[in-house]
Design a protein around this motif. Sequence first.
Motif, PDB file in Angstrom:
ATOM      1  N   CYS A  63       0.792  -1.180   0.093  1.00 11.56           N
ATOM      2  CA  CYS A  63      -0.089  -0.315  -0.009  1.00 11.56           C
ATOM      3  C   CYS A  63       0.664   1.375  -0.083  1.00 11.56           C
ATOM      4  CB  CYS A  63      -1.197   0.038   1.459  1.00 11.56           C
ATOM      5  SG  CYS A  63      -0.050   0.146   2.757  1.00 11.56           S
ATOM      6  N   ILE A  64       2.252   1.318  -0.053  1.00  9.63           N
ATOM      7  CA  ILE A  64       3.110   2.387   0.131  1.00  9.63           C
ATOM      8  C   ILE A  64       2.881   3.524  -1.104  1.00  9.63           C
ATOM      9  CG2 ILE A  64       5.134   1.529  -1.076  1.00  9.63           C
ATOM     10  CD1 ILE A  64       6.586   2.676   1.628  1.00  9.63           C
ATOM     11  N   GLY A  65       2.311   2.666  -2.310  1.00 11.80           N
ATOM     12  CA  GLY A  65       2.155   3.392  -3.466  1.00 11.80           C
ATOM     13  C   GLY A  65       0.957   4.439  -3.197  1.00 11.80           C
ATOM     14  N   ASN A  66       0.224   4.375  -2.161  1.00  7.31           N
ATOM     15  CA  ASN A  66      -1.035   5.129  -1.921  1.00  7.31           C
ATOM     16  C   ASN A  66      -0.534   6.424  -1.127  1.00  7.31           C
ATOM     17  OD1 ASN A  66      -2.707   3.190  -2.827  1.00  7.31           O
ATOM     18  ND2 ASN A  66      -2.918   2.285  -0.738  1.00  7.31           N
ATOM     19  N   LEU A  67       0.758   6.622  -0.847  1.00  4.62           N
ATOM     20  CA  LEU A  67       1.228   7.824  -0.092  1.00  4.62           C
ATOM     21  C   LEU A  67       1.518   8.682  -0.919  1.00  4.62           C
ATOM     22  CD1 LEU A  67       3.316   6.259   2.925  1.00  4.62           C
ATOM     23  CD2 LEU A  67       0.932   6.995   2.881  1.00  4.62           C
ATOM     24  N   ASN A  68       0.524   9.276  -1.774  1.00  5.02           N
ATOM     25  CA  ASN A  68       0.979  10.127  -2.907  1.00  5.02           C
ATOM     26  C   ASN A  68       1.848  11.400  -2.577  1.00  5.02           C
ATOM     27  OD1 ASN A  68      -0.633   8.741  -4.778  1.00  5.02           O
ATOM     28  ND2 ASN A  68      -2.674   9.831  -3.749  1.00  5.02           N
TER      29      ASN A  68
ATOM     30  N   SER B 225      10.119  -8.505  -2.445  1.00  4.27           N
ATOM     31  CA  SER B 225      10.446  -7.724  -3.853  1.00  4.27           C
ATOM     32  C   SER B 225       9.814  -6.281  -3.644  1.00  4.27           C
ATOM     33  CB  SER B 225       9.811  -8.477  -5.015  1.00  4.27           C
ATOM     34  OG  SER B 225       8.314  -8.627  -4.762  1.00  4.27           O
ATOM     35  N   ILE B 226      10.255  -5.694  -4.652  1.00  4.54           N
ATOM     36  CA  ILE B 226       9.994  -3.995  -4.419  1.00  4.54           C
ATOM     37  C   ILE B 226       8.363  -3.877  -4.996  1.00  4.54           C
ATOM     38  CG2 ILE B 226      10.313  -1.587  -5.292  1.00  4.54           C
ATOM     39  CD1 ILE B 226      13.132  -2.585  -5.341  1.00  4.54           C
ATOM     40  N   PRO B 227       7.431  -3.599  -4.192  1.00  2.00           N
ATOM     41  CA  PRO B 227       6.101  -3.404  -4.504  1.00  2.00           C
ATOM     42  C   PRO B 227       5.865  -2.706  -5.955  1.00  2.00           C
ATOM     43  CG  PRO B 227       6.083  -2.794  -2.430  1.00  2.00           C
ATOM     44  CD  PRO B 227       7.587  -2.771  -2.979  1.00  2.00           C
ATOM     45  N   LEU B 228       5.131  -3.073  -6.994  1.00  2.00           N
ATOM     46  CA  LEU B 228       4.934  -2.546  -8.184  1.00  2.00           C
ATOM     47  C   LEU B 228       4.424  -1.060  -8.066  1.00  2.00           C
ATOM     48  CD1 LEU B 228       5.175  -2.486 -11.406  1.00  2.00           C
ATOM     49  CD2 LEU B 228       3.056  -3.660 -11.366  1.00  2.00           C
ATOM     50  N   ASN B 229       3.574  -0.999  -7.072  1.00  2.00           N
ATOM     51  CA  ASN B 229       2.916   0.212  -6.907  1.00  2.00           C
ATOM     52  C   ASN B 229       3.768   1.428  -6.318  1.00  2.00           C
ATOM     53  OD1 ASN B 229       2.802  -0.503  -4.274  1.00  2.00           O
ATOM     54  ND2 ASN B 229       0.545  -0.311  -4.001  1.00  2.00           N
ATOM     55  N   LEU B 230       4.957   1.028  -5.775  1.00  2.00           N
ATOM     56  CA  LEU B 230       5.697   1.958  -5.208  1.00  2.00           C
ATOM     57  C   LEU B 230       6.362   3.066  -6.472  1.00  2.00           C
ATOM     58  CD1 LEU B 230       8.874   1.545  -2.930  1.00  2.00           C
ATOM     59  CD2 LEU B 230       9.216   2.651  -5.165  1.00  2.00           C
ATOM     60  N   TRP B 231       6.301   2.249  -7.665  1.00  2.00           N
ATOM     61  CA  TRP B 231       6.510   3.256  -8.634  1.00  2.00           C
ATOM     62  C   TRP B 231       5.484   4.273  -9.303  1.00  2.00           C
ATOM     63  CZ3 TRP B 231      11.717   2.904  -8.414  1.00  2.00           C
ATOM     64  CH2 TRP B 231      12.252   1.584  -8.350  1.00  2.00           C
ATOM     65  N   SER B 232       4.562   4.214  -8.439  1.00  2.00           N
ATOM     66  CA  SER B 232       3.549   5.156  -8.858  1.00  2.00           C
ATOM     67  C   SER B 232       3.532   6.544  -8.120  1.00  2.00           C
ATOM     68  CB  SER B 232       1.887   4.469  -8.700  1.00  2.00           C
ATOM     69  OG  SER B 232       1.866   4.178  -7.340  1.00  2.00           O
ATOM     70  N   LEU B 233       4.542   6.735  -6.991  1.00  2.00           N
ATOM     71  CA  LEU B 233       4.554   7.765  -6.219  1.00  2.00           C
ATOM     72  C   LEU B 233       5.229   9.002  -6.998  1.00  2.00           C
ATOM     73  CD1 LEU B 233       6.273   6.053  -3.189  1.00  2.00           C
ATOM     74  CD2 LEU B 233       3.797   6.777  -3.203  1.00  2.00           C
ATOM     75  N   LYS B 234       4.262   9.570  -7.748  1.00  2.00           N
ATOM     76  CA  LYS B 234       4.547  10.685  -8.569  1.00  2.00           C
ATOM     77  C   LYS B 234       5.408  11.669  -8.027  1.00  2.00           C
ATOM     78  CE  LYS B 234       2.354   9.197 -12.357  1.00  2.00           C
ATOM     79  NZ  LYS B 234       2.963   8.774 -13.670  1.00  2.00           N
ATOM     80  N   ASN B 235       5.540  12.049  -6.671  1.00  2.00           N
ATOM     81  CA  ASN B 235       6.246  13.173  -6.073  1.00  2.00           C
ATOM     82  C   ASN B 235       7.514  12.628  -5.437  1.00  2.00           C
ATOM     83  OD1 ASN B 235       4.277  15.251  -6.531  1.00  2.00           O
ATOM     84  ND2 ASN B 235       3.162  14.150  -5.277  1.00  2.00           N
ATOM     85  N   LEU B 236       7.983  11.405  -5.674  1.00  2.00           N
ATOM     86  CA  LEU B 236       9.313  10.856  -5.078  1.00  2.00           C
ATOM     87  C   LEU B 236      10.362  11.356  -5.664  1.00  2.00           C
ATOM     88  CD1 LEU B 236       9.896   8.735  -2.950  1.00  2.00           C
ATOM     89  CD2 LEU B 236      10.119   7.189  -4.869  1.00  2.00           C
ATOM     90  N   ILE B 237      11.037  11.989  -4.816  1.00  2.00           N
ATOM     91  CA  ILE B 237      12.292  12.619  -5.130  1.00  2.00           C
ATOM     92  C   ILE B 237      13.586  11.752  -4.831  1.00  2.00           C
ATOM     93  CG2 ILE B 237      13.947  14.739  -5.024  1.00  2.00           C
ATOM     94  CD1 ILE B 237      11.372  16.436  -4.414  1.00  2.00           C
ATOM     95  N   PHE B 238      13.744  11.223  -3.420  1.00  2.00           N
ATOM     96  CA  PHE B 238      14.877  10.639  -3.008  1.00  2.00           C
ATOM     97  C   PHE B 238      14.403   8.960  -2.595  1.00  2.00           C
ATOM     98  CE2 PHE B 238      15.394  14.868  -1.641  1.00  2.00           C
ATOM     99  CZ  PHE B 238      16.419  15.148  -2.461  1.00  2.00           C
ATOM    100  N   LEU B 239      15.026   7.861  -3.031  1.00  2.00           N
ATOM    101  CA  LEU B 239      14.595   6.450  -2.823  1.00  2.00           C
ATOM    102  C   LEU B 239      15.983   5.930  -2.452  1.00  2.00           C
ATOM    103  CD1 LEU B 239      12.639   4.179  -2.833  1.00  2.00           C
ATOM    104  CD2 LEU B 239      13.032   3.769  -5.259  1.00  2.00           C
TER     105      LEU B 239
END
Length: 544
Positions: free
Chosen positions: A60-65, A80-94
């Motif tokens: 659910c981490i991809g829900n933290l817009n 594994s890395i959740p697929l919806n992590l890559w939906s974080l449009k505002n992500l700057i630092f990973l």
Amino acid sequence: MGNSLTGKIPSSFGGLESLQRLRLDNNKIEGFIPRQLCKLQNLGELILLNNNLFGSIPNCIGNLNPLQTLYLSHNKLTSSIPLNLWSLKNLIFLDLSLNSLVGSLSPNMTKLVVIVDMNLSRNQITGNISSVIGTFESLSYLNLSMNSFQEDIPQSFGQLKGLKKLDLSYNNLSGAIPKSLDALPYLNYLNLSFNDFSEEIPFGGPFANFTRKSFLGNEALCGNPIFGVPPCTSSSSRGIKVKQLLLKYIVPVIASFIIFTSLVIMLRRHPRCNIHILGLPITLPSVDYRMISYHDLCCGTNNFCESNLLGTGGFGSVYKGTLSDGTIVAVKVLNLQLEGAFKSFDVECMVLRAIRHRNLVKVISTCSNMEFRALVLQYMSNGSLEKWLYSHNYCLNLVQRVSIMVDVALALDYLHNGQSELVVHCDLKPNNILLDEHMVAHVGDFGIVKILVKNKDVTQTKTLGTIGYIAPVPYKMEVVDDGLLRIEDGRDVTFLQTILSSIFELGLRCSSEELPDQRLDIKDVVAKVNKIKLALLGNRNRGI
């Protein structure tokens, strides 16, 4: 942050829905990352690095817009890395580095437009590097090193016009280095070392400023001599292609089979041998095998001249040598008159060519005939840790010592947990820890290792080694190296005592118990020594 908090992250976040920053880094928090974190819909910064968290990253981490910063490094995450992590449009630092993440990067990753820093290094990620990463337009720093990525570098990486640093070292990447990378105007750091790249290294654009350090351990590369590779020649003829195929694939298979067969025969003749070889990982053919003749070694060491002698060990001597292409190497020549020398050579050759890690000494080649056996090893310009600890002419400061501790712990973690079988070194001591030009530590001398099958009952066997390590004593500061105290004179005494006490306590917990099962797991050691290093660096940065 850094408050030595223990326990687990609570699953209830009632009344915290408006929270924008959550920092729990550099503590001793353990357990799973609770899914209830996803209820913090205003969270812009989530930093949980350097704890003892395990399990999976919540889907659910991809829900933290609003999330802009996600740091989960230096934990024990295994999913594994959740697929919806890559939906974080505002992500700057990973930063997900230094975990045990598995799986592959989905080709269905979503384009991240604003991401600047992305670090997935030191995990167990497999498969191809997704070409979608090449669409991350703002990416400045990308580190995918020390994983198991395969195939080639996506051509789309040539679109990362803002990229400054790219590290893909210590993977299983192959193919040609994309010429599109020479169009990256700001690229000032590139590390493609210890992969299986082939063909010509580009020389345009930023490549004109790179050196051989960027391409180490890729024996099939060619190009400008400044990269430490041979010049490229025409490979259009069928004969040359066949020769390259033989050198790269057929010869390693044959050599590996001969070595393995010899070891099995030897073990059958000596039933008391203390090496368990059930399920030995036969991954040797994946490593390119460089052919070096006895004549080459004689020329490179000036006929094994005493002036080139680096040191002597239990089964032979080590010489500094220079190969015909200018590569400086260490040549370990075995004294075949000594009992056990043949076994030591076969075991060390097999083990070191079957494993690959930044903090292990790399075998470049071997040379063997009826009267001569030698290992050609990666040269370490700063010698052994023994020299730096016990010589009046050298001394390491505390940061250097702790950094070496981290390097050695990472090497042991790889040996214990990074293979299908557990590899036990059996003779870890300062003389077998070597330092390269950057003072990075590499564990060497695998002549008496044990290879143990996991999840099996292991009977106690006699272990050869060096007597004297470790001798724990109850007095902390009284056993501290005088040279270290002189170097650190003027520092905060209380802080210095705290750091040294933490180090001694860790050493005692690793060695005080008679039963191995009662000692700290090496993964816990890695986490703890990393925490010590971060605390030390933070203190130095504050000028204390």
